[in-house]
Write an enzyme that holds these catalytic residues in place. Structure first.
Site: not given
Length: 289
Positions: A89, A163
């Site tokens: 990202h 994550e």
């Protein structure tokens, strides 16, 4: 094809008297041979066909018959070879502030992070993808949505791409975490495979999650996929595909907007084609394959 190297005999003589040397030379003429290679067009395995190349050959230089040259991440045959592009990202608010992010959804893309996502979109515009997979956590989700603009193929959010969960460290500035939780923080930074909280080892759990993610992605119909997610899970995806243990976690680094490429053969064996490409972050570079 089977090739056989035939033996070559070359005697070596030194300090021989002339009479002895003449005798030795006569014997050498009787036993000397010319090196030859003899080949046949068949083997116990049968001829090498295009089908065999596709289905049986490992990706490591077509190292046929060399078991363990690579490993299968799926342990089952795939419907076709696959190509997977991994993207981290864009820059987030907590990246800027030097905070531990983990699985928190409170860190969002900055203006610079959105521009990085747009650069990724431009860099990959000429590549076809059958589907995009993304973490549902905000900073990755927004990156994927920006990157995927203008495409009709599905954008799918997978929990297996989230994550690592870092418990009480999440949201803390790194400088503060090092002071308040020195033992835990240093373990996370220097020996992450052995970092644990209440009996839970986040990185070891992430390895299992990464394997689940690979299976979800690779068993999806199609041949080319885009994956947008976070730094730690990208590291875990790369390591698990290559057969590396959690202890190698920090051997790989991935920048915001960094692009990595894998190809998989039908046996689910991986080859890393590129790692953390960032040319598109500093120029109008476009990737063609």
């Amino acid at each position: 094809m089977v090739c056989e190297a035939l033996s070559l005999t070359i005697p070596f003589f030194t300090n021989l008297a002339s009479k002895d040397a003449k005798l030795a030379t006569n014997r050498y003429n009787l036993c000397r041979s010319t090196p030859r290679i003899r080949c046949s067009s068949s083997s116990a395995e049968g001829p090498v066909t295009a089908d065999k190349l596709e289905n049986d050959y490992a990706l490591t230089g077509t190292a046929y018959d060399f078991e363990r040259g690579t490993i299968s991440i799926t342990r089952e045959s795939l419907s076709s070879p696959k190509k997977v592009i991994l993207v981290r990202h864009g820059l987030s608010t907590w990246n800027e502030e030097g905070r531990v992010q983990g699985s928190s959804n409170l860190s969002v893309l900055t203006e610079a992070g959105v521009k990085q996502a747009e650069r990724c979109r431009y860099a990959l515009a000429k590549m076809h993808f059958d589907k995009c997979f993304s973490s549902p956590i905000s900073r990755a989700k927004t990156t994927a949505e920006v990157l995927w603009q203008g495409r009709e193929e599905p954008l799918v959010f997978l929990d297996s791409l989230k994550e690592a969960h870092l418990f009480f460290l999440e949201g803390m500035k790194n400088v503060d975490a090092k002071v308040i939780y020195p033992k835990e923080y240093i373990t996370w930074r220097e020996d992450p495979a052995n970092f644990y909280v209440n009996g839970v080892y986040p990185l070891r759990r992430l390895w299992a999650t990464a394997r689940d993610a690979w299976r979800e992605i690779l068993f999806t119909p199609g041949e080319s996929f885009l994956v947008v997610t976070h730094k730690s899970i990208v590291r875990a995806l790369i390591c698990t595909a290559l057969g590396l243990p959690p202890e190698r976690f920090r051997s790989i680094d991935v920048n915001n907007g960094g692009i990595s490429t894998f190809v998989f053969n039908k046996r689910g064996e991986a080859m890393l084609k590129s790692l953390n490409m960032t040319a598109h972050m500093y120029s109008d570079h476009v990737y063609l394959s």
